[in-house]
Each structure stands twice: as structure tokens, then as C-alpha cells.
Design an enzyme around this catalytic site. Structure first.
Site, PDB file in Angstrom:
ATOM      1  N   ASP A  17       9.699 -21.519   5.017  1.00  0.00           N
ATOM      2  CA  ASP A  17       8.260 -21.666   5.242  1.00  0.00           C
ATOM      3  C   ASP A  17       7.895 -21.293   6.677  1.00  0.00           C
ATOM      4  O   ASP A  17       8.735 -21.362   7.580  1.00  0.00           O
ATOM      5  CB  ASP A  17       7.825 -23.125   5.032  1.00  0.00           C
ATOM      6  CG  ASP A  17       8.109 -23.607   3.625  1.00  0.00           C
ATOM      7  OD1 ASP A  17       8.133 -22.775   2.709  1.00  0.00           O
ATOM      8  OD2 ASP A  17       8.294 -24.832   3.480  1.00  0.00           O
TER       9      ASP A  17
HETATM   10  N1  URA Z   1      12.401 -26.313   1.512  1.00  0.00           N
HETATM   11  C1  URA Z   1      11.177 -26.368   2.070  1.00  0.00           C
HETATM   12  O1  URA Z   1      10.407 -27.275   1.773  1.00  0.00           O
HETATM   13  N2  URA Z   1      10.840 -25.418   2.947  1.00  0.00           N
HETATM   14  C2  URA Z   1      11.660 -24.430   3.353  1.00  0.00           C
HETATM   15  O2  URA Z   1      11.298 -23.614   4.185  1.00  0.00           O
HETATM   16  C3  URA Z   1      12.933 -24.385   2.762  1.00  0.00           C
HETATM   17  C4  URA Z   1      13.290 -25.336   1.849  1.00  0.00           C
END
Ligand code: URA
Length: 263
Positions: A113
Site C-alpha cells: 500500500d
Molecule cells: N497488507 C496490507 O494491509 N497492506 C500491505 O501493503 C501489505 C499487506
């Protein structure tokens, strides 16, 4: 051979690309007089070479088969950077961070993310990317998660057994460690491994068990771990041994063919 192999490039960069050593380590080997190009000891890292040049490190010739066909880069992704090649909203992308030194087209392996930091692989090896991201290969991803409050053993049990999210039950997670955040601010750090890749999965799992996530960092992907010494935004080529272990993890031989260890 990759796209740059026949273009002149700096010796330490060529050595890093071939997976011989990190760029910094290559510079160190060069300055210590341990690298020869075409039989001559080179102590200046700036010298340019191509694949036609014979490179020897500590007396051992780097064989053509030691050179990788693809490029594998490990980035310590900072928060606030998007995990794609371009962004219609013009936010900084992971490609913007590496483009200056790595002109080849390489792509992120899976996604982190915008607000997640840590280990991100980038490569142009499509077969390996497919296997590392396909849930059927079950590659573990390990995260350091900073959450609000103290987590109960009941919540940890739920995470271990599976959490019901709107898109289904999560597969059992491994809880590797739980510790208080050292700043005395009622935060907890949990190390967790999962092998699925649902959208914002880790954040949603902790939210669901009552602990909103304040910080999320990926620290391992299968056998590859993020070195503490790598600063946020830094990147390096994977070592040859790391490429081999990653391929082995998903049943590929180091030449890219399917191996007998196929899962
Ligand atoms: N899980 C999440 O919530 N975000 C990420 O970036 C990777 C795994």
C-alpha cells in the site's frame, strides 16, 4: 543476457547486476585490488565494461552462466510512494525511486500500500513474479505491524486461526513475536507471516480483531529479508544466492526451468 549487457557500464554496477556483490561491496573489492578486467588489476571503480570484458574477482573468472538473464532489485520502499509504474494522480512511484540508476523496465512483484513501507522486489522475470504472487505457491510474507493497544491472546488466536473479512476467511497466519513498542505509548509491535495477498489484508485483519494499524512494514518475502542497514528508499540488486533461494522457494531452477522441488 539483459538489455544492458552489451552497453558499457561502470564496473561496480556490472558486478552488482551480475549478482557478484552489492555495489558498495563491489567498490570495496575493486579498491582492495581484488578485481581484474581483461587480466589487469583495476582499482578505479569508474572504469566501464561490457559483457565482452573478462572480469575476475579474487582470481575467479565470472562465467557467462553466472550472469543473470533478468534483473532483480530489492527496494526498501518508503511510506508515501505508490507501488506502480505510473500514477494518474502524479504521486511518486517506486519506479521513480530507481529509474536514475536502472534504465531497464522492471516491475514491482505484488503490491505494498501507499502507506506501507519495507521490502519490495522489482524484476523483469515474469515467471518468477507470477509464482511469487500466486497464492497457490504459498510464499510467506512477513510484516512488522504497529498496532494500537495491547493485543489479547484471544485476538492472537483469531489471527492464527483465520479472520472473517468481507471477502472471506483468511488463511491461518503465523504470529512470530509480540512486544510493547518501546516508546511507552500504548502501542504494540506484532510480527506476522501470511501467505495470501488480499487487498490491505494485514490492516483489515488487525482492524477486525480490534487493533487499528498505525504502521506497517514488510520485512521478509519467502527467504529474502530486509537488512536493517538498508535505509528507507535505498535499493540493491539481489545476490545470486538470494535469486537461487527465491526460485527454489517456488519450484524453479536457477536457470528458470521447473525444478524437481516443484511444490
Ligand atoms: N497488507 C496490507 O494491509 N497492506 C500491505 O501493503 C501489505 C499487506
Amino acid at each position: 543476457m539483459n538489455e544492458t549487457g552489451n552497453q558499457p557500464e561502470r564496473l561496480q554496477k556490472a558486478m552488482a547486476r551480475m549478482g557478484i556483490a552489492s555495489r558498495r561491496h563491489a567498490e570495496n573489492l575493486i579498491s582492495r585490488g581484488l578485481v581484474k578486467v581483461n587480466g589487469v588489476i583495476v582499482t578505479q571503480p569508474g572504469i566501464k565494461v561490457t559483457d565482452q570484458d573478462r572480469i575476475e574477482v579474487k582470481g575467479k573468472k565470472i562465467e557467462a552462466e553466472d550472469k543473470e538473464d533478468f534483473i532483480y532489485v530489492l527496494l526498501n520502499k518508503p511510506e508515501g510512494v505508490i507501488c506502480s509504474v505510473t500514477d494518474p494522480r502524479k504521486r511518486k512511484t517506486v519506479i521513480d525511486l530507481i529509474r536514475k540508476d536502472i534504465p531497464e523496465r522492471i516491475y514491482p512483484v505484488g503490491r505494498l500500500d501507499y502507506d506501507t513501507s519495507g521490502l519490495l522486489l522489482l524484476t523483469n522475470d515474469g515467471d518468477l513474479t507470477y509464482r511469487l504472487t500466486h497464492p497457490g505457491y504459498g510464499v510467506e510474507k512477513t510484516y512488522e505491524v504497529l498496532i494500537k493497544g495491547s493485543i489479547s491472546s484471544q485476538s492472537l488466536k483469531l489471527l492464527r486461526e483465520g479472520v472473517l473479512l468481507e471477502d472471506g476467511l483468511t488463511a491461518p497466519a503465523k504470529i512470530l513475536s509480540v512486544r510493547k513498542h518501546n516508546k511507552g505509548n500504548n502501542l504494540t509491535v506484532v510480527e506476522i507471516s501470511i501467505h495470501e495477498g488480499k487487498n490491505r489484508q494485514v490492516r483489515r485483519m488487525f482492524e477486525k480483531v480490534g487493533h487499528p494499524v498505525c504502521g506497517l512494514k514488510r520485512i521478509a518475502l519467502g527467504p529474502i529479508t530486509l537488512d536493517d542497514r538498508m535505509k528507507s528508499g535505498e535499493y540493491r540488486y539481489l545476490k545470486r544466492s538470494e535469486i537461487i533461494s527465491l526460485k527454489k522457494e517456488v519450484g524453479l531452477k536457477s536457470d528458470g526451468r521447473e525444478g524437481s522441488w516443484l511444490k
